[in-house]
Motif scaffolding. Structure first.
Motif, short mmCIF file in Angstrom:
data_model
loop_
_atom_site.label_atom_id
_atom_site.label_comp_id
_atom_site.label_asym_id
_atom_site.label_seq_id
_atom_site.Cartn_x
_atom_site.Cartn_y
_atom_site.Cartn_z
N VAL A 4 31.97 -68.41 9.17
CA VAL A 4 32.02 -67.31 8.48
C VAL A 4 30.98 -67.00 7.49
CG1 VAL A 4 33.56 -65.62 7.16
CG2 VAL A 4 34.55 -66.67 8.81
N GLY A 5 30.94 -68.05 6.75
CA GLY A 5 29.90 -68.12 5.51
C GLY A 5 28.45 -68.43 5.93
N LYS A 6 28.04 -68.65 7.23
CA LYS A 6 26.94 -69.03 7.83
C LYS A 6 25.64 -67.97 7.33
CE LYS A 6 26.41 -71.85 10.96
NZ LYS A 6 26.22 -72.63 12.37
N PRO A 7 26.02 -66.82 7.63
CA PRO A 7 25.09 -65.51 7.28
C PRO A 7 24.66 -66.06 5.66
CG PRO A 7 26.69 -64.81 8.32
CD PRO A 7 27.12 -66.23 8.08
N VAL A 8 25.61 -66.11 5.08
CA VAL A 8 25.23 -66.12 3.41
C VAL A 8 24.31 -67.52 3.10
CG1 VAL A 8 26.34 -66.84 1.10
CG2 VAL A 8 27.64 -65.37 2.88
N MET A 9 24.90 -68.51 3.73
CA MET A 9 24.15 -69.87 3.67
C MET A 9 22.69 -69.80 4.16
SD MET A 9 27.50 -71.80 4.74
CE MET A 9 28.87 -71.72 4.00
N ARG A 10 22.59 -69.25 5.26
CA ARG A 10 21.03 -69.07 5.92
C ARG A 10 20.28 -67.99 5.01
NH1 ARG A 10 22.73 -68.17 12.47
NH2 ARG A 10 22.70 -70.40 13.16
N THR A 11 20.83 -67.00 4.39
CA THR A 11 20.00 -66.18 3.56
C THR A 11 19.78 -66.76 2.33
OG1 THR A 11 21.26 -64.13 4.56
CG2 THR A 11 19.99 -63.98 2.45
N ALA A 12 20.55 -67.69 1.86
CA ALA A 12 20.30 -68.58 0.63
C ALA A 12 19.16 -69.41 0.98
CB ALA A 12 21.54 -69.19 0.15
N VAL A 13 19.07 -70.20 2.07
CA VAL A 13 18.04 -71.03 2.33
C VAL A 13 16.74 -70.32 2.53
CG1 VAL A 13 17.10 -72.57 4.19
CG2 VAL A 13 19.68 -72.73 3.51
N LYS A 14 16.92 -69.09 3.13
CA LYS A 14 15.60 -68.10 3.45
C LYS A 14 15.04 -67.83 2.21
CE LYS A 14 14.19 -64.18 5.74
NZ LYS A 14 14.29 -62.97 6.51
N ALA A 55 33.57 -70.65 -3.97
CA ALA A 55 32.57 -70.18 -3.07
C ALA A 55 31.07 -70.62 -3.52
CB ALA A 55 32.50 -68.65 -3.20
N ALA A 56 30.81 -71.02 -4.66
CA ALA A 56 29.63 -71.44 -4.91
C ALA A 56 29.43 -72.88 -4.28
CB ALA A 56 29.25 -71.38 -6.40
N ILE A 57 30.31 -73.62 -4.36
CA ILE A 57 30.40 -75.13 -4.13
C ILE A 57 30.06 -75.00 -2.41
CG2 ILE A 57 31.71 -77.06 -3.73
CD1 ILE A 57 32.84 -76.62 -6.50
N HIS A 58 31.01 -74.18 -2.00
CA HIS A 58 31.05 -74.06 -0.30
C HIS A 58 29.66 -73.45 0.13
CE1 HIS A 58 32.89 -73.19 3.51
NE2 HIS A 58 32.36 -71.99 3.33
N ILE A 59 28.95 -72.55 -0.60
CA ILE A 59 27.73 -72.22 -0.23
C ILE A 59 26.61 -73.34 -0.35
CG2 ILE A 59 25.88 -70.50 -0.64
CD1 ILE A 59 28.03 -68.30 -1.68
N ARG A 60 26.61 -73.81 -1.41
CA ARG A 60 25.56 -74.89 -1.37
C ARG A 60 25.67 -75.96 -0.47
NH1 ARG A 60 25.03 -79.99 -3.66
NH2 ARG A 60 23.07 -80.42 -4.45
N GLN A 61 27.12 -76.28 -0.15
CA GLN A 61 27.11 -77.50 1.13
C GLN A 61 26.71 -76.77 2.36
OE1 GLN A 61 31.32 -78.79 1.63
NE2 GLN A 61 30.50 -79.97 3.42
N GLY A 62 26.72 -75.51 2.59
CA GLY A 62 26.11 -74.88 3.84
C GLY A 62 24.78 -74.97 3.84
N MET A 63 24.24 -74.63 2.79
CA MET A 63 22.62 -74.69 2.44
C MET A 63 22.01 -75.86 2.72
SD MET A 63 22.53 -72.43 -1.04
CE MET A 63 20.68 -72.54 -1.16
N GLU A 64 23.01 -76.93 2.29
CA GLU A 64 22.59 -78.53 2.54
C GLU A 64 22.27 -78.48 4.06
OE1 GLU A 64 24.00 -83.05 1.78
OE2 GLU A 64 25.06 -81.43 0.75
N THR A 65 23.22 -78.23 4.99
CA THR A 65 23.01 -78.18 6.48
C THR A 65 22.09 -77.23 6.92
OG1 THR A 65 25.49 -78.80 6.47
CG2 THR A 65 24.33 -78.24 8.59
N GLU A 66 22.01 -75.99 6.61
CA GLU A 66 21.25 -75.07 7.04
C GLU A 66 19.50 -75.42 6.72
OE1 GLU A 66 22.10 -72.55 9.45
OE2 GLU A 66 23.87 -73.35 9.38
N GLY A 67 19.46 -76.01 5.76
CA GLY A 67 18.10 -75.96 5.23
C GLY A 67 17.47 -77.33 5.16
N LYS A 68 18.30 -78.31 5.95
CA LYS A 68 17.78 -79.74 6.26
C LYS A 68 16.39 -80.04 6.99
CE LYS A 68 20.74 -80.92 9.96
NZ LYS A 68 21.74 -81.68 10.28
N ASP A 69 16.00 -79.10 7.89
CA ASP A 69 14.87 -79.24 8.45
C ASP A 69 13.91 -78.04 8.18
OD1 ASP A 69 16.02 -81.48 10.16
OD2 ASP A 69 17.16 -80.10 11.39
N LYS A 70 14.12 -77.49 7.23
CA LYS A 70 13.25 -76.30 6.79
C LYS A 70 12.14 -76.79 5.81
CE LYS A 70 15.91 -72.65 8.88
NZ LYS A 70 16.74 -73.61 9.51
#
Length: 454
Positions: free
Chosen positions: A393-403, A416-431
């Motif tokens: 559910v939070g993936k669009p938030v995390m992807r936008t934050a990485v972008k 939510a902040a902790i949750h988003i940062r964890q998702g950013m770690e995954t979404e941004g690892k190869d960026k």
């Protein structure tokens, strides 16, 4: 009655002392009425997992209508609701005063309350929601508790998953050995007598269970900002607001907590103190949910009228009194997630307004704003059954934050902040060029940093 959300939404009181409130036949009839409206609209399909579950049930039914959906399958829709209130406050065109009178979150709450009345209690959720007890105990052994709950701990996290149903990969909040109340007592804030607003305000900071036990830095930042702006201060924690218990359907316990906290603050309000909550979920409870649960309690009404969210309060100072000088630009920019329970307070985007008071902080350039659910939902988001759904559910938030790739990631909701940062770690690892912010923060911490106070 005009069609759609052309009237300001209102909410009816929770009739939780009426035996009919817990009547499963009546609840089922109301669910079928409301679910049929939702099925015909489907505007909330992307808000959370409750609505996709509901629509999948209907689409898979023999008639492809609600009449052939088995009532026992409704529970999965209820279990996915986090009581974020976004459907009610931001999406649904059929909320009161519309004649359809649709209140999806409170219907989910009613179902859970009825389950509880019948003895069907989520034992683990019940224990996780005992935030005051958990915070006090974990605070006594904070280093050990934080070591055991670290998601890199391959020894303890699989055990926690099996015993406590907490997903082994979920990032968990830390505990603090010293509470916010203790820190504030040890180092009281020095009020700035040169501030434009000096002598005009008195505020009692409501520490909240998260601010008191998990992250006192939020309260310390708020305390320093308000003192720097001439506000006479005190920091209190008379008890939890009850939001975790509300998620468990324990309305009676929430009412008991409301009476205790409202009675504690009543004499302070009479002395002219504003009540300032550090976490939007708690502000929402004090302002809106408690008056619906105890509509005839004068102290609850008094507290609701005196309560501010911390971001809301700082913006109010800026507008009415003027801020004390000293704010400096914040390097690297900010990605700000707007918390669901802040949006549900119907007060505007106060965290955005607050951060835009920082010099050179322009929305769209230095300040990226994300207005979407992060998928956490309190303890719901760390449970084994729901963690991966929450991440989805939070993936669009995390992807936008990485972008956006700003130096800071912040949300008014600390979980939510902790949750988003964890998702950013995954979404941004190869960026290429992406740098994960060192930590997830509350916007009030960033505001204090811009002042040079922390």
């Amino acid at each position: 009655m005009r069609e759609g959300s052309l009237e300001a939404p209102i909410r009816h009181k929770l009739d939780w002392t009426n035996p009919d409130f817990y009547d499963m036949e009546k609840i089922d009839a109301e669910m079928r009425r409301i679910f049929d409206i939702c099925h015909g609209c489907r505007r909330c399909f992307n808000l959370c997992d409750s609505f996709p579950r509901l629509f999948d049930l209907v689409d898979a039914a023999p008639s492809e209508e609600l009449d052939t959906v088995d009532s026992k399958d409704f529970k999965q829709v209820v279990d996915a609701c986090t009581l974020c209130d976004l459907c009610y406050m931001t999406k649904c065109p059929y909320v009161p005063p519309h004649e359809f009178n649709l209140d999806f979150p409170h219907l989910m709450l009613r179902y859970r309350a009825a389950e509880r009345k019948q003895g069907h209690v989520d034992a683990i959720g019940d224990q996780l929601s005992q935030t005051d007890r958990n915070g006090k105990l974990a605070g006594l052994v904070a280093p050990i508790a934080n070591w055991a709950s670290d998601r890199s701990n391959g020894l303890t996290r699989p055990i926690m998953e099996k015993v406590a149903d907490i997903h082994r990969d979920a990032e968990l909040p830390k505990f603090n050995a010293k509470t916010l109340v203790a820190l504030a007592k040890a180092e009281p804030a020095v009020v700035n007598t040169a501030a434009p607003g000096f002598g005009k305000r008195k505020a009692a900071i409501y520490a909240t269970c998260f601010g008191n036990y998990n992250n006192p830095d939020i309260g310390v930042a708020a305390q320093k900002i308000l003192a720097h702006n001439g506000v006479e201060l005190r920091v209190d924690y008379p008890g939890c607001c009850g939001m975790p218990r509300l998620e468990q359907g324990d309305i009676a316990d929430v009412a008991a907590k409301a009476r205790v906290v409202a009675e504690f603050y009543a004499p302070l309000i009479d002395e002219g103190y504003d009540i300032v909550a550090l976490v939007p979920s708690c502000a929402l409870m004090l302002k809106f949910e408690w008056p619906l649960i105890l509509p005839d309690d004068p102290l609850v009404k008094k507290l609701a009228q005196a309560t501010f969210d911390i971001s809301e309060y700082i913006v109010d100072i800026a507008k009415k009194d003027g801020l004390a000088p000293g704010l400096k630009p914040l390097e690297g920019g900010v990605t700000l997630h707007l918390a669901c329970h802040a949006r549900a307070q119907n007060m505007g985007n106060k965290a955005v307004d607050m951060l835009k008071l920082i010099p050179e902080m322009k929305q769209g350039k230095d300040l990226a704003v994300i207005e979407r659910c992060a998928g956490h939902g309190g303890s719901w988001g760390v449970r084994k059954e729901f963690f991966e759904i929450g991440m989805k559910v939070g993936k669009p938030v995390m992807r936008t934050a990485v972008k956006e790739n700003k130096a800071h990631i912040a949300s008014e909701c600390p979980l939510a902040a902790i949750h988003i940062r964890q998702g950013m770690e995954t979404e941004g690892k190869d960026k290429d060029g992406f740098k994960l912010p060192e930590k997830a923060e509350h916007p009030v911490e960033l505001f204090a940093r811009a002042y040079g106070l922390i």
